[in-house]
Enzyme design. Sequence first.
Site, PDB file in Angstrom:
ATOM      1  N   ASP A  79      22.194  49.780  43.138  1.00 19.30           N
ATOM      2  CA  ASP A  79      23.434  49.591  43.183  1.00 19.30           C
ATOM      3  C   ASP A  79      23.785  48.482  44.038  1.00 19.30           C
ATOM      4  O   ASP A  79      23.307  48.134  45.016  1.00 19.30           O
ATOM      5  CB  ASP A  79      24.314  50.805  43.386  1.00 19.30           C
ATOM      6  CG  ASP A  79      25.878  50.781  42.994  1.00 19.30           C
ATOM      7  OD1 ASP A  79      26.329  49.729  42.403  1.00 19.30           O
ATOM      8  OD2 ASP A  79      26.565  51.914  43.104  1.00 19.30           O
ATOM      9  N   LYS A  80      25.179  48.196  44.010  1.00 14.86           N
ATOM     10  CA  LYS A  80      25.905  47.035  44.956  1.00 14.86           C
ATOM     11  C   LYS A  80      27.269  47.417  45.585  1.00 14.86           C
ATOM     12  O   LYS A  80      27.792  48.567  44.884  1.00 14.86           O
ATOM     13  CB  LYS A  80      26.205  45.659  44.188  1.00 14.86           C
ATOM     14  CG  LYS A  80      26.627  44.621  45.125  1.00 14.86           C
ATOM     15  CD  LYS A  80      28.235  44.735  45.334  1.00 14.86           C
ATOM     16  CE  LYS A  80      28.955  44.360  43.848  1.00 14.86           C
ATOM     17  NZ  LYS A  80      30.489  44.139  44.331  1.00 14.86           N
ATOM     18  N   HIS A  81      27.355  47.272  46.913  1.00 19.51           N
ATOM     19  CA  HIS A  81      28.714  47.718  47.375  1.00 19.51           C
ATOM     20  C   HIS A  81      29.191  46.579  48.126  1.00 19.51           C
ATOM     21  O   HIS A  81      28.519  45.615  48.700  1.00 19.51           O
ATOM     22  CB  HIS A  81      28.543  48.840  48.469  1.00 19.51           C
ATOM     23  CG  HIS A  81      29.893  49.267  49.072  1.00 19.51           C
ATOM     24  ND1 HIS A  81      30.754  49.821  48.380  1.00 19.51           N
ATOM     25  CD2 HIS A  81      30.662  48.714  50.229  1.00 19.51           C
ATOM     26  CE1 HIS A  81      31.869  49.959  49.126  1.00 19.51           C
ATOM     27  NE2 HIS A  81      31.550  49.346  50.261  1.00 19.51           N
ATOM     28  N   SER A  82      30.570  46.086  47.761  1.00 24.56           N
ATOM     29  CA  SER A  82      31.323  45.195  48.421  1.00 24.56           C
ATOM     30  C   SER A  82      32.425  45.700  49.564  1.00 24.56           C
ATOM     31  O   SER A  82      32.963  46.668  49.093  1.00 24.56           O
ATOM     32  CB  SER A  82      31.926  43.992  47.272  1.00 24.56           C
ATOM     33  OG  SER A  82      33.105  43.348  48.123  1.00 24.56           O
ATOM     34  N   THR A 119      37.563  47.732  41.678  1.00 27.05           N
ATOM     35  CA  THR A 119      36.957  47.651  40.443  1.00 27.05           C
ATOM     36  C   THR A 119      37.316  48.633  39.236  1.00 27.05           C
ATOM     37  O   THR A 119      37.398  48.132  38.326  1.00 27.05           O
ATOM     38  CB  THR A 119      35.437  47.814  40.677  1.00 27.05           C
ATOM     39  OG1 THR A 119      34.834  46.897  41.814  1.00 27.05           O
ATOM     40  CG2 THR A 119      34.475  47.803  39.273  1.00 27.05           C
ATOM     41  N   ARG A 167      41.618  59.418  59.251  1.00 26.94           N
ATOM     42  CA  ARG A 167      41.385  57.955  59.861  1.00 26.94           C
ATOM     43  C   ARG A 167      42.659  57.452  59.492  1.00 26.94           C
ATOM     44  O   ARG A 167      43.066  56.558  60.267  1.00 26.94           O
ATOM     45  CB  ARG A 167      40.467  57.440  59.323  1.00 26.94           C
ATOM     46  CG  ARG A 167      38.932  57.959  59.840  1.00 26.94           C
ATOM     47  CD  ARG A 167      37.506  57.525  59.181  1.00 26.94           C
ATOM     48  NE  ARG A 167      37.918  56.079  59.437  1.00 26.94           N
ATOM     49  CZ  ARG A 167      37.249  55.170  58.081  1.00 26.94           C
ATOM     50  NH1 ARG A 167      36.843  55.872  57.076  1.00 26.94           N
ATOM     51  NH2 ARG A 167      37.272  53.896  58.420  1.00 26.94           N
ATOM     52  N   SER A 182      31.384  56.144  55.784  1.00 23.49           N
ATOM     53  CA  SER A 182      32.289  56.316  54.567  1.00 23.49           C
ATOM     54  C   SER A 182      31.778  55.461  53.442  1.00 23.49           C
ATOM     55  O   SER A 182      31.788  56.161  52.326  1.00 23.49           O
ATOM     56  CB  SER A 182      33.820  55.706  55.082  1.00 23.49           C
ATOM     57  OG  SER A 182      34.517  56.014  53.869  1.00 23.49           O
ATOM     58  N   LYS A 186      29.049  58.339  50.386  1.00 27.56           N
ATOM     59  CA  LYS A 186      29.330  58.049  48.712  1.00 27.56           C
ATOM     60  C   LYS A 186      28.142  57.367  48.057  1.00 27.56           C
ATOM     61  O   LYS A 186      27.962  57.825  47.001  1.00 27.56           O
ATOM     62  CB  LYS A 186      30.719  57.448  48.551  1.00 27.56           C
ATOM     63  CG  LYS A 186      31.790  58.185  49.110  1.00 27.56           C
ATOM     64  CD  LYS A 186      33.036  57.615  48.828  1.00 27.56           C
ATOM     65  CE  LYS A 186      33.399  56.056  49.326  1.00 27.56           C
ATOM     66  NZ  LYS A 186      34.231  56.294  50.794  1.00 27.56           N
ATOM     67  N   LYS A 187      28.003  56.147  48.387  1.00 23.39           N
ATOM     68  CA  LYS A 187      27.137  55.455  47.743  1.00 23.39           C
ATOM     69  C   LYS A 187      25.493  56.180  47.691  1.00 23.39           C
ATOM     70  O   LYS A 187      24.786  56.085  46.543  1.00 23.39           O
ATOM     71  CB  LYS A 187      26.815  54.038  48.451  1.00 23.39           C
ATOM     72  CG  LYS A 187      27.910  52.971  47.908  1.00 23.39           C
ATOM     73  CD  LYS A 187      27.706  52.668  46.589  1.00 23.39           C
ATOM     74  CE  LYS A 187      28.800  51.842  46.231  1.00 23.39           C
ATOM     75  NZ  LYS A 187      28.780  51.499  44.635  1.00 23.39           N
TER      76      LYS A 187
END
Length: 435
Positions: A79-82, A119, A167, A182, A186-187
């Site tokens: 996967d990818k996260h931005s 997204t 937060r 955080s 999740k990822k």
Amino acid sequence: MDARAIIAAIRDGQRPGAEALRWFAMGLADGTVTDAQAGAFAMAVLLKGLGEEGRVALTTGMRDSGKVLAWDMPGPVVDKHSTGGIGDCVSLLLAPALAACGAYVPMISGRGLGHTGGTLDKLEAIPGFRTGLSEGQLRAQLRKLGCAIVSASAEIAPADRRLYAIRDVSATVESIDLITASILSKKLAAGLEALVLDVKCGSGAFMKTLAEAEALALSLVATAKGAGCKTSALITDMTQPLARAAGNALEVAEVMQTLTGRAVNSALFDVTAVLGGEALALAGLAATPDEGTARVEAVLRSGAAAEGFGRMVAAQGGPRDFLERWADLLPAATVIRDVPSPFAGFVRAIDGQALGLAVVGLGGGRQREGDRVNPSVGLSDLAGIGQEIAPGEALCRVHAATEAQADQAMAEVQAAYALGAEPVAEPPLILQRIT
């Protein structure tokens, strides 16, 4: 274990053990930890930090506070996260491109946050598209198509959902340790074998300076590796929007133009390919990131990624002929106007956050949780840094629901652009690679 003792230790500059932090994460999920204790914990972490081992322990504890997916696929799960930016619609190209290269991509994504787009909001601009799949539906789609882009279920990292809300109201959002936990809790709950991170840097990002982006990228990579996931990060430019559009349906349209080759956005194409190359190399599907980049470029150019995107849209409730008819199917705004430049000159700087907030003001994002998003509004044909502009020439085009909203957005766009007499170079797309 005692929440007060853990908080006091962090407050006094000590580093609680891994078991204590994992216990605290479970307490966030099951209610053992009170709101007051969660707020005190967040403030103590913001002020004193957890250290690398503490970040790993908190992250894995938050990951394990809910459902952690496990896979038995014939290829690697990646996967990818931005970290978020303006016109950042890379995920829509990258998920089907990686699937076309033999990876399996269970992309659990989010909605718009602050001035940045989400997204899920972009995909829901497609008529009928469903992001809320059950675990069984996700598993079946991933095995059949190789990719799915979905929202997180309530069972994924419930400790993060609780701490995130705390937060937000306790002035502790900026903590690198808590941001890291955080994002990754999740990822990593998605059961990934490899993860590539896109850390945005510039006026349209949360991290405005290279030093801030580098600190976050280093923390994310070290923590993900410590949790057992192969990971690398790219710091990429967000001094200007990545796409030439900002707004949900408008960004989907730009994605489709690039996927189908009708009008390729080279910046969007290049960032997608480089991130994909990193992911393929991490997953063992390419010998080097450069080889992986070439593979991703090939499936983007051949139409294989476009076909995969079309199949994903159909599988998740969208039109079966979306690939052929997307221009007719995406919603359009009722008021469309060019934004004239009040000055002549070269674009030397763009306030990306201001552009993002202009889209939010048009109804393309949320002022508060629960707000309804208008998928048709936003900005298109955005002028880029280094572009020469004549007086009265369009800086961009506003897509609005009302004349009043269009007026407001036009003023905000004009204020977001800084022009100068001398030409300036377009900034590089990739600023740094961290492994």
